[in-house]
Write a protein that holds these residues in place. Structure first.
Motif, PDB file in Angstrom:
ATOM      1  N   GLU A   1      -3.737  13.864   8.223  1.00 35.39           N
ATOM      2  CA  GLU A   1      -4.180  12.762   9.074  1.00 35.39           C
ATOM      3  C   GLU A   1      -3.564  12.825  10.478  1.00 35.39           C
ATOM      4  OE1 GLU A   1      -3.699  11.382   4.798  1.00 35.39           O
ATOM      5  OE2 GLU A   1      -2.514  12.539   6.207  1.00 35.39           O
ATOM      6  N   ILE A   2      -2.468  13.590  10.618  1.00 36.73           N
ATOM      7  CA  ILE A   2      -1.709  13.586  11.876  1.00 36.73           C
ATOM      8  C   ILE A   2      -2.063  14.826  12.700  1.00 36.73           C
ATOM      9  CG2 ILE A   2       0.589  13.482  12.910  1.00 36.73           C
ATOM     10  CD1 ILE A   2       1.583  12.411  10.162  1.00 36.73           C
ATOM     11  N   GLU A   3      -2.483  14.586  13.920  1.00 30.97           N
ATOM     12  CA  GLU A   3      -2.837  15.664  14.841  1.00 30.97           C
ATOM     13  C   GLU A   3      -1.585  16.456  15.233  1.00 30.97           C
ATOM     14  OE1 GLU A   3      -4.339  15.909  19.456  1.00 30.97           O
ATOM     15  OE2 GLU A   3      -5.009  14.218  18.233  1.00 30.97           O
ATOM     16  N   SER A   4      -1.704  17.755  15.327  1.00 31.38           N
ATOM     17  CA  SER A   4      -0.603  18.589  15.805  1.00 31.38           C
ATOM     18  C   SER A   4      -0.272  18.207  17.247  1.00 31.38           C
ATOM     19  CB  SER A   4      -0.989  20.063  15.756  1.00 31.38           C
ATOM     20  OG  SER A   4      -1.213  20.470  14.431  1.00 31.38           O
ATOM     21  N   ALA A   5       0.917  18.587  17.673  1.00 33.44           N
ATOM     22  CA  ALA A   5       1.350  18.260  19.034  1.00 33.44           C
ATOM     23  C   ALA A   5       1.682  19.524  19.803  1.00 33.44           C
ATOM     24  CB  ALA A   5       2.573  17.358  18.984  1.00 33.44           C
ATOM     25  N   ILE A   6       1.291  19.527  21.065  1.00 34.35           N
ATOM     26  CA  ILE A   6       1.655  20.591  22.000  1.00 34.35           C
ATOM     27  C   ILE A   6       2.212  19.910  23.241  1.00 34.35           C
ATOM     28  CG2 ILE A   6       0.833  22.492  23.436  1.00 34.35           C
ATOM     29  CD1 ILE A   6      -1.441  22.887  21.388  1.00 34.35           C
ATOM     30  N   LEU A   7       3.451  20.208  23.573  1.00 34.43           N
ATOM     31  CA  LEU A   7       4.061  19.664  24.773  1.00 34.43           C
ATOM     32  C   LEU A   7       3.887  20.678  25.896  1.00 34.43           C
ATOM     33  CD1 LEU A   7       5.764  18.675  22.172  1.00 34.43           C
ATOM     34  CD2 LEU A   7       7.376  17.903  23.879  1.00 34.43           C
ATOM     35  N   THR A   8       3.487  20.231  27.060  1.00 37.15           N
ATOM     36  CA  THR A   8       3.364  21.144  28.194  1.00 37.15           C
ATOM     37  C   THR A   8       4.704  21.239  28.918  1.00 37.15           C
ATOM     38  OG1 THR A   8       2.732  19.469  29.814  1.00 37.15           O
ATOM     39  CG2 THR A   8       0.940  20.479  28.519  1.00 37.15           C
TER      40      THR A   8
ATOM     41  N   LYS B   1      -0.734   7.049  16.585  1.00 33.14           N
ATOM     42  CA  LYS B   1      -2.140   7.161  16.994  1.00 33.14           C
ATOM     43  C   LYS B   1      -3.095   7.312  15.815  1.00 33.14           C
ATOM     44  CE  LYS B   1      -1.149   8.829  21.594  1.00 33.14           C
ATOM     45  NZ  LYS B   1      -1.130   9.981  22.510  1.00 33.14           N
ATOM     46  N   THR B   2      -2.604   7.630  14.627  1.00 35.98           N
ATOM     47  CA  THR B   2      -3.489   7.665  13.465  1.00 35.98           C
ATOM     48  C   THR B   2      -3.990   6.268  13.118  1.00 35.98           C
ATOM     49  OG1 THR B   2      -1.774   7.356  11.763  1.00 35.98           O
ATOM     50  CG2 THR B   2      -2.269   9.653  12.446  1.00 35.98           C
ATOM     51  N   GLY B   3      -3.210   5.252  13.450  1.00 36.79           N
ATOM     52  CA  GLY B   3      -3.580   3.881  13.131  1.00 36.79           C
ATOM     53  C   GLY B   3      -3.346   3.501  11.684  1.00 36.79           C
ATOM     54  N   ILE B   4      -2.797   4.410  10.894  1.00 35.56           N
ATOM     55  CA  ILE B   4      -2.606   4.158   9.460  1.00 35.56           C
ATOM     56  C   ILE B   4      -1.759   2.918   9.214  1.00 35.56           C
ATOM     57  CG2 ILE B   4      -1.472   5.077   7.383  1.00 35.56           C
ATOM     58  CD1 ILE B   4      -2.494   7.876   8.315  1.00 35.56           C
ATOM     59  N   ASP B   5      -0.715   2.736  10.003  1.00 35.89           N
ATOM     60  CA  ASP B   5       0.186   1.603   9.764  1.00 35.89           C
ATOM     61  C   ASP B   5      -0.058   0.424  10.715  1.00 35.89           C
ATOM     62  OD1 ASP B   5       1.234   2.567  12.138  1.00 35.89           O
ATOM     63  OD2 ASP B   5       3.274   2.804  11.385  1.00 35.89           O
TER      64      ASP B   5
ATOM     65  N   ASN C   1       3.969  24.520  25.131  1.00 40.01           N
ATOM     66  CA  ASN C   1       2.755  25.271  24.798  1.00 40.01           C
ATOM     67  C   ASN C   1       2.777  25.911  23.412  1.00 40.01           C
ATOM     68  OD1 ASN C   1       1.758  24.611  27.417  1.00 40.01           O
ATOM     69  ND2 ASN C   1       3.069  26.225  28.218  1.00 40.01           N
ATOM     70  N   VAL C   2       3.481  25.265  22.492  1.00 34.96           N
ATOM     71  CA  VAL C   2       3.533  25.695  21.096  1.00 34.96           C
ATOM     72  C   VAL C   2       2.963  24.553  20.261  1.00 34.96           C
ATOM     73  CG1 VAL C   2       5.065  26.284  19.167  1.00 34.96           C
ATOM     74  CG2 VAL C   2       5.551  27.178  21.461  1.00 34.96           C
ATOM     75  N   ARG C   3       2.173  24.886  19.263  1.00 35.99           N
ATOM     76  CA  ARG C   3       1.588  23.853  18.395  1.00 35.99           C
ATOM     77  C   ARG C   3       2.581  23.522  17.277  1.00 35.99           C
ATOM     78  NH1 ARG C   3      -3.341  21.921  17.719  1.00 35.99           N
ATOM     79  NH2 ARG C   3      -4.206  23.543  19.055  1.00 35.99           N
ATOM     80  N   TYR C   4       2.915  22.244  17.176  1.00 38.62           N
ATOM     81  CA  TYR C   4       3.839  21.764  16.152  1.00 38.62           C
ATOM     82  C   TYR C   4       3.085  20.891  15.158  1.00 38.62           C
ATOM     83  CZ  TYR C   4       7.510  23.623  19.063  1.00 38.62           C
ATOM     84  OH  TYR C   4       8.300  24.478  19.785  1.00 38.62           O
ATOM     85  N   ASP C   5       3.309  21.154  13.864  1.00 37.05           N
ATOM     86  CA  ASP C   5       2.676  20.390  12.798  1.00 37.05           C
ATOM     87  C   ASP C   5       3.628  19.298  12.316  1.00 37.05           C
ATOM     88  OD1 ASP C   5       0.284  21.855  12.820  1.00 37.05           O
ATOM     89  OD2 ASP C   5       1.201  23.414  11.587  1.00 37.05           O
TER      90      ASP C   5
ATOM     91  N   ASP D   1       0.804  -1.223   0.000  1.00 39.52           N
ATOM     92  CA  ASP D   1       0.000   0.000   0.000  1.00 39.52           C
ATOM     93  C   ASP D   1       0.839   1.277   0.000  1.00 39.52           C
ATOM     94  OD1 ASP D   1      -2.386  -1.504   0.134  1.00 39.52           O
ATOM     95  OD2 ASP D   1      -2.155  -1.675   2.317  1.00 39.52           O
ATOM     96  N   TYR D   2       2.070   1.181   0.424  1.00 37.88           N
ATOM     97  CA  TYR D   2       2.923   2.368   0.505  1.00 37.88           C
ATOM     98  C   TYR D   2       3.494   2.715  -0.859  1.00 37.88           C
ATOM     99  CZ  TYR D   2       2.850   1.992   5.570  1.00 37.88           C
ATOM    100  OH  TYR D   2       2.444   1.952   6.875  1.00 37.88           O
ATOM    101  N   GLU D   3       3.567   4.006  -1.135  1.00 37.38           N
ATOM    102  CA  GLU D   3       4.201   4.497  -2.358  1.00 37.38           C
ATOM    103  C   GLU D   3       5.261   5.520  -1.981  1.00 37.38           C
ATOM    104  OE1 GLU D   3       1.433   5.971  -5.268  1.00 37.38           O
ATOM    105  OE2 GLU D   3      -0.038   4.423  -4.753  1.00 37.38           O
ATOM    106  N   VAL D   4       6.449   5.370  -2.558  1.00 37.85           N
ATOM    107  CA  VAL D   4       7.503   6.356  -2.320  1.00 37.85           C
ATOM    108  C   VAL D   4       6.991   7.716  -2.791  1.00 37.85           C
ATOM    109  CG1 VAL D   4       9.854   7.056  -2.931  1.00 37.85           C
ATOM    110  CG2 VAL D   4       9.353   4.648  -2.440  1.00 37.85           C
ATOM    111  N   GLY D   5       7.157   8.717  -1.956  1.00 39.68           N
ATOM    112  CA  GLY D   5       6.668  10.056  -2.245  1.00 39.68           C
ATOM    113  C   GLY D   5       5.331  10.366  -1.582  1.00 39.68           C
ATOM    114  N   GLN D   6       4.655   9.347  -1.103  1.00 36.78           N
ATOM    115  CA  GLN D   6       3.363   9.513  -0.429  1.00 36.78           C
ATOM    116  C   GLN D   6       3.544  10.364   0.838  1.00 36.78           C
ATOM    117  OE1 GLN D   6       1.884   5.625   0.555  1.00 36.78           O
ATOM    118  NE2 GLN D   6      -0.238   6.302   0.574  1.00 36.78           N
ATOM    119  N   ILE D   7       2.618  11.293   1.059  1.00 37.74           N
ATOM    120  CA  ILE D   7       2.712  12.211   2.197  1.00 37.74           C
ATOM    121  C   ILE D   7       1.465  12.104   3.056  1.00 37.74           C
ATOM    122  CG2 ILE D   7       2.770  14.658   2.883  1.00 37.74           C
ATOM    123  CD1 ILE D   7       4.511  15.160   0.416  1.00 37.74           C
ATOM    124  N   PHE D   8       1.693  12.072   4.352  1.00 37.94           N
ATOM    125  CA  PHE D   8       0.614  12.101   5.344  1.00 37.94           C
ATOM    126  C   PHE D   8       0.831  13.342   6.204  1.00 37.94           C
ATOM    127  CE2 PHE D   8       1.618   7.726   4.317  1.00 37.94           C
ATOM    128  CZ  PHE D   8       0.370   7.182   4.035  1.00 37.94           C
ATOM    129  N   ASP D   9      -0.118  14.251   6.172  1.00 34.05           N
ATOM    130  CA  ASP D   9      -0.013  15.417   7.055  1.00 34.05           C
ATOM    131  C   ASP D   9      -1.370  15.766   7.660  1.00 34.05           C
ATOM    132  OD1 ASP D   9      -1.026  16.379   4.652  1.00 34.05           O
ATOM    133  OD2 ASP D   9       0.468  17.941   4.418  1.00 34.05           O
TER     134      ASP D   9
END
Length: 148
Positions: A15-22, A70-74, A96-100, A5-13
């Protein structure tokens, strides 16, 4: 996803929740595993070049990677991780910064025909200013569909 199912060049963004570390998470982790002043002593960290607490690099990798997992994609095809390569911490990770987060498939190689293969993921992380803060490669061993 399985190996096929994987293709080289395939991008997942999206689908992935941003992260904030406290700050509390950063200090708690660093106190146990990377007790440097810039990670766990607020007063000394404020006097550093970073002007405050920053996350340990390994904790940052674990936190951002967990958002992919946590996306469960793989989940169906993943057997195990086999390597992390070329980790580059390009900018500090602050609380406390949102990272994509973005995952790009950069390579795949069959290991055993119809059994499994290696998939290499490039994870990149950007801050709100779109600066690249982290870049690394992870290779996983992934089942083929015929072996599921």
């Amino acid at each position: 996803m399985y190996f096929e199912d994987y293709e080289v060049g395939q991008i997942f963004d999206r689908e992935i929740e941003s992260a904030i570390l406290t700050e509390e998470e950063i200090i708690e982790n660093a106190s146990k595993y990377d007790p440097r002043d810039i990670h766990c002593d607020k007063n000394l960290a404020e006097k550093s070049r970073f002007k405050g607490i920053i996350s340990s690099g390994i904790f940052s990798i674990m936190t951002f990677w967990s958002k992919w997992v946590k996306t469960g994609i793989d989940a169906d095809g993943m057997i195990c991780g086999v390597s992390i390569e070329g980790a580059k911490w390009l900018k500090a990770v602050y609380p406390n910064v949102r990272y994509d987060i973005k995952v790009k498939i950069v390579d795949k190689k069959i290991r055993k025909e119809n059994i499994d293969g290696f998939v290499t993921y490039q994870m990149t992380v950007e801050n709100p200013e779109k600066d690249l803060v982290l870049d690394f490669l992870v290779t996983g061993l992934v089942k083929c569909k015929r072996n599921s």
